[in-house]
Write an enzyme that holds these catalytic residues in place. Structure first.
Site, PDB file in Angstrom:
ATOM      1  N   CYS A   1      -9.073  -7.150   2.071  1.00  0.00           N
ATOM      2  CA  CYS A   1      -8.108  -6.138   2.512  1.00  0.00           C
ATOM      3  C   CYS A   1      -8.822  -4.892   3.029  1.00  0.00           C
ATOM      4  CB  CYS A   1      -7.184  -5.752   1.354  1.00  0.00           C
ATOM      5  SG  CYS A   1      -6.026  -7.045   0.883  1.00  0.00           S
TER       6      CYS A   1
ATOM      7  N   THR B   1       0.827  -1.206   0.000  1.00  0.00           N
ATOM      8  CA  THR B   1       0.000   0.000   0.000  1.00  0.00           C
ATOM      9  C   THR B   1       0.858   1.250   0.000  1.00  0.00           C
ATOM     10  OG1 THR B   1      -1.868  -1.099   1.088  1.00  0.00           O
ATOM     11  CG2 THR B   1      -1.735   1.295   1.306  1.00  0.00           C
TER      12      THR B   1
END
Length: 370
Positions: free
Chosen positions: A313, A72
């Site tokens: 997620c 990320t």
């Protein structure tokens, strides 16, 4: 035989033995990698070894590897630090990309989930010198592979840079960043049997990237903060092990196909997404008509089989899949799909149990529809 079948590798993979050993060894190295004394140099050596190992898995130069806290952050660094003001993504990107640049133009995909190249060409036709194109190499929900080389060719011909989220493909299929021509690439340790909380942005040689996290200037000024030497050592070990065992994914593909053969035999109430194009060898996204995805996940869990609904997620959130909506807009199948993702520890017995649990779920769902 394990008490549970783990079929959620795309969410996170089991920790490899090589990873565990490397991390335990790194725990005894006390120095700060930025210190110039012997202990600091020992810590620095751990990180530089891992940098070479990650580079080896991705077809990059070691100096191109920038360690981050995960995929990320790596994607955010690419998107916000590349200096380009206009961003184009596919409609099926991971939330890590979509949330980082909510203003990005989302380009359409076809019914299998492959980026429509004519739409990309049209988007860049006015000139792409201030543009970045960000496209997942492999989708986390369906496993569909994008034509990265063609995307790069179109983007570069128009002056645009290309970032690829390679979190899912790394360690499952051979990738070569240099050969593909990708400018920026994100990878993550815990998807390949490394620890969670560490990843990397790979930056093409000669391309400048502006740090979005300021401080002590670590990672050659591209990402400040004392490096997580224990996690990075584990990442490197996992990358090296993944490269050595790439051939094992052919066995995994055979197991995946066994499961999908059962789904195809089930009848019209079942569907496999993106089965008509190239996909990751371990991923199946399947739906059962009129059976909500989260209900199926719970039922499979009760049968001691771990699968997921959506990307897994989003902090446990259950919502309609934007990926499947992009493939088939408005279809109820976006709410009735589960993702099965297997890996290197998956056995024939695991597939037998997976098939049995899914068939039982399908039968009960069909009985309820009658």
């Amino acid at each position: 035989m394990s008490d549970r079948v783990y079929a959620d590798y795309n969410a996170t993979a089991p920790l490899r033995g090589e990873t565990r050993s490397a991390m335990i060894g790194a725990m005894d190295v006390i120095g700060n990698p930025s210190s110039v004394h012997g202990a600091g140099r020992e810590a620095r050596a751990l990180i530089e070894t891992a940098r070479r190992q990650v580079a080896g898995l991705t077809g990059a130069a070691p100096q191109s590897v920038v360690f981050t806290s995960g995929g990320t952050e790596a994607s955010a660094l690419a998107l916000k630090g590349c200096g380009r003001t206009r961003v184009f993504t596919s409609a099926i990107e991971h939330e890590a990309v979509l949330a980082a640049v909510p203003e990005a133009v989302r380009l359409p995909v076809d019914a299998e989930g492959v980026l429509m190249l004519d739409a990309l060409q049209a988007a860049l036709s006015g000139g792409g010198e201030d543009c970045l194109v960000s496209v997942q190499w492999a989708n986390n929900e369906t496993g569909v592979l994008q034509p990265i080389e063609q995307i790069v060719e179109i983007a570069h011909a128009n002056g645009a840079l290309v970032h690829s989220d390679a979190v899912q493909i790394a360690g499952k299929l051979p990738i070569d960043m240099k050969a593909a021509g990708v400018d920026l690439m994100s990878v993550s340790a815990h998807k390949i049997g490394g620890p969670a909380g560490v990843g990397a942005l790979i930056v093409r040689e000669g391309l400048d990237i502006k740090a979005i996290q300021s401080g002590g200037g670590q990672e050659k000024g591209r990402r400040s903060g004392t490096e997580n030497k224990i996690g990075i050592a584990g990442f490197g070990a996992a990358a090296e092990a993944s490269l050595i065992t790439l051939g094992d994914w052919q066995r995994v593909a055979v197991l995946r196909d066994r499961f999908e053969a059962t789904v195809r035999q089930a009848g019209n109430g079942a569907r496999i997404f993106s089965s008509g194009v190239a996909r990751l060898p371990n991923t199946s996204c399947v739906s059962i008509r009129d059976a909500r995805g989260e209900t199926q996940v719970i039922a499979m869990d009760l049968a001691r089989v771990a699968v997921s609904s959506g990307s897994a997620c989003s902090s446990g959130k259950v919502r309609r899949s934007h990926v499947l909506d992009a493939l088939d807009p408005g279809s109820p199948d976006a709410e009735t799909a589960i993702r099965v993702s297997i890996g290197w520890e998956t056995t024939e017995e695991d597939i037998d149990r997976l098939v049995a649990a899914w068939c039982d779920l399908y039968k009960r769902s069909s009985d309820n529809q009658q």
